[in-house]
Design a protein around this motif. Sequence first.
Motif, PDB file in Angstrom:
ATOM      1  N   UNK A   9       0.856  -1.243   0.086  1.00  0.00           N
ATOM      2  CA  UNK A   9      -0.166  -0.009  -0.043  1.00  0.00           C
ATOM      3  C   UNK A   9       0.802   1.143   0.003  1.00  0.00           C
ATOM      4  N   UNK A  10       2.184   1.279   0.521  1.00  0.00           N
ATOM      5  CA  UNK A  10       2.884   2.599   0.450  1.00  0.00           C
ATOM      6  C   UNK A  10       3.094   3.290  -0.856  1.00  0.00           C
ATOM      7  N   UNK A  11       3.579   2.587  -1.723  1.00  0.00           N
ATOM      8  CA  UNK A  11       3.869   3.072  -3.144  1.00  0.00           C
ATOM      9  C   UNK A  11       2.444   3.356  -3.763  1.00  0.00           C
ATOM     10  N   UNK A  12       1.325   2.813  -3.858  1.00  0.00           N
ATOM     11  CA  UNK A  12       0.278   3.186  -4.383  1.00  0.00           C
ATOM     12  C   UNK A  12      -0.452   4.358  -3.627  1.00  0.00           C
ATOM     13  N   UNK A  13      -0.143   4.524  -2.356  1.00  0.00           N
ATOM     14  CA  UNK A  13      -0.691   5.581  -1.690  1.00  0.00           C
ATOM     15  C   UNK A  13       0.115   6.836  -1.972  1.00  0.00           C
ATOM     16  N   UNK A  14       1.521   6.793  -2.189  1.00  0.00           N
ATOM     17  CA  UNK A  14       2.408   7.752  -2.767  1.00  0.00           C
ATOM     18  C   UNK A  14       1.900   8.591  -4.075  1.00  0.00           C
ATOM     19  N   UNK A  15       1.122   7.774  -4.855  1.00  0.00           N
ATOM     20  CA  UNK A  15       0.785   8.240  -6.188  1.00  0.00           C
ATOM     21  C   UNK A  15      -0.600   8.676  -6.002  1.00  0.00           C
ATOM     22  N   UNK A  16      -1.279   8.547  -4.773  1.00  0.00           N
ATOM     23  CA  UNK A  16      -2.664   8.759  -4.839  1.00  0.00           C
ATOM     24  C   UNK A  16      -3.830   7.841  -5.295  1.00  0.00           C
ATOM     25  N   UNK A  17      -3.201   6.490  -5.148  1.00  0.00           N
ATOM     26  CA  UNK A  17      -4.125   5.461  -5.422  1.00  0.00           C
ATOM     27  C   UNK A  17      -4.189   4.338  -4.489  1.00  0.00           C
ATOM     28  N   UNK A  18      -5.228   3.716  -4.457  1.00  0.00           N
ATOM     29  CA  UNK A  18      -5.395   2.439  -3.394  1.00  0.00           C
ATOM     30  C   UNK A  18      -4.689   1.339  -4.215  1.00  0.00           C
ATOM     31  N   UNK A  19      -4.530   0.174  -3.619  1.00  0.00           N
ATOM     32  CA  UNK A  19      -3.974  -0.955  -3.953  1.00  0.00           C
ATOM     33  C   UNK A  19      -4.484  -1.277  -5.357  1.00  0.00           C
ATOM     34  N   UNK A  21      -6.538   0.242  -7.367  1.00  0.00           N
ATOM     35  CA  UNK A  21      -6.363   1.263  -8.721  1.00  0.00           C
ATOM     36  C   UNK A  21      -5.103   1.311  -9.229  1.00  0.00           C
ATOM     37  N   UNK A  22      -4.046   0.941  -8.511  1.00  0.00           N
ATOM     38  CA  UNK A  22      -2.557   0.783  -8.918  1.00  0.00           C
ATOM     39  C   UNK A  22      -2.528  -0.380  -9.637  1.00  0.00           C
ATOM     40  N   UNK A  24      -4.732  -1.971 -11.306  1.00  0.00           N
ATOM     41  CA  UNK A  24      -5.502  -1.919 -12.697  1.00  0.00           C
ATOM     42  C   UNK A  24      -4.545  -0.889 -13.691  1.00  0.00           C
ATOM     43  N   UNK A  25      -4.186   0.273 -13.036  1.00  0.00           N
ATOM     44  CA  UNK A  25      -3.392   1.045 -13.918  1.00  0.00           C
ATOM     45  C   UNK A  25      -2.152   0.492 -14.326  1.00  0.00           C
ATOM     46  N   UNK A  26      -1.147  -0.127 -13.475  1.00  0.00           N
ATOM     47  CA  UNK A  26       0.123  -0.708 -13.773  1.00  0.00           C
ATOM     48  C   UNK A  26      -0.044  -1.679 -14.748  1.00  0.00           C
ATOM     49  N   UNK A  27      -1.273  -2.800 -14.753  1.00  0.00           N
ATOM     50  CA  UNK A  27      -1.638  -3.658 -15.483  1.00  0.00           C
ATOM     51  C   UNK A  27      -1.706  -2.839 -16.993  1.00  0.00           C
ATOM     52  N   UNK A  28      -2.424  -2.194 -16.853  1.00  0.00           N
ATOM     53  CA  UNK A  28      -2.950  -1.476 -18.241  1.00  0.00           C
ATOM     54  C   UNK A  28      -1.571  -1.026 -19.093  1.00  0.00           C
ATOM     55  N   UNK A  29      -0.669  -0.348 -18.203  1.00  0.00           N
ATOM     56  CA  UNK A  29       0.464   0.059 -18.759  1.00  0.00           C
ATOM     57  C   UNK A  29       1.434  -1.006 -19.257  1.00  0.00           C
ATOM     58  N   UNK A  30       1.462  -2.121 -18.551  1.00  0.00           N
ATOM     59  CA  UNK A  30       2.306  -3.342 -18.760  1.00  0.00           C
ATOM     60  C   UNK A  30       1.893  -4.149 -20.069  1.00  0.00           C
ATOM     61  N   UNK A  31       0.586  -4.261 -20.320  1.00  0.00           N
ATOM     62  CA  UNK A  31      -0.270  -4.973 -21.474  1.00  0.00           C
ATOM     63  C   UNK A  31       0.248  -3.786 -22.847  1.00  0.00           C
ATOM     64  N   UNK A  32       0.037  -2.612 -22.670  1.00  0.00           N
ATOM     65  CA  UNK A  32       0.488  -1.716 -23.682  1.00  0.00           C
ATOM     66  C   UNK A  32       1.579  -1.871 -24.007  1.00  0.00           C
ATOM     67  N   UNK A  33       2.718  -1.963 -23.047  1.00  0.00           N
ATOM     68  CA  UNK A  33       4.094  -2.028 -23.170  1.00  0.00           C
ATOM     69  C   UNK A  33       4.643  -3.210 -23.750  1.00  0.00           C
ATOM     70  N   UNK A  34       3.830  -4.157 -23.450  1.00  0.00           N
ATOM     71  CA  UNK A  34       4.154  -5.619 -23.896  1.00  0.00           C
ATOM     72  C   UNK A  34       3.735  -5.757 -25.504  1.00  0.00           C
ATOM     73  N   UNK A  67      -1.041  13.323 -17.011  1.00  0.00           N
ATOM     74  CA  UNK A  67      -2.321  13.517 -16.696  1.00  0.00           C
ATOM     75  C   UNK A  67      -2.633  12.919 -15.256  1.00  0.00           C
ATOM     76  N   UNK A  68      -2.074  11.727 -14.743  1.00  0.00           N
ATOM     77  CA  UNK A  68      -2.249  11.376 -13.452  1.00  0.00           C
ATOM     78  C   UNK A  68      -1.620  12.114 -12.597  1.00  0.00           C
ATOM     79  N   UNK A  69      -0.305  12.623 -12.682  1.00  0.00           N
ATOM     80  CA  UNK A  69       0.603  13.430 -11.942  1.00  0.00           C
ATOM     81  C   UNK A  69      -0.248  14.862 -11.668  1.00  0.00           C
ATOM     82  N   UNK A  70      -0.962  15.434 -12.878  1.00  0.00           N
ATOM     83  CA  UNK A  70      -1.472  16.544 -12.592  1.00  0.00           C
ATOM     84  C   UNK A  70      -2.769  16.421 -11.554  1.00  0.00           C
TER      85      UNK A  70
END
Length: 94
Positions: A9-19, A21-22, A24-34, A67-70
């Motif tokens: 939970x520490x890193x997701x909270x540092x970027x304003x997300x729950x576990x 949410x993080x 889903x977001x990270x999995x989406x990034x990884x699928x697109x990158x693959x 956009x997520x950082x903003x």
Amino acid sequence: MKPPFSLFTEHPASVGETYGQHLVSAAGFSVRMIGAGIACLIHALLPFLFVRTGSNTIARLHDRMLVNRARLAKAPPANPSTPCRSNSRILPTS
């Protein structure tokens, strides 16, 4: 000593997300990158295919991250005792 679940939970909270949410977001990034990586491998063999796929994917993911950082900068911290922070750096464009 930190509780073991803080590892999740520490890193997701540092970027304003729950576990979740993080996840889903990270999995989406990884699928697109693959997908872009596979397109780049095909492009290496057949240079007339997927000419802009890799660079377009990187640009879209970068824009999405900005956009997520903003959004994070405008939102209050998830836990008031732990300020939101990101250890990522935005590299200058030339």
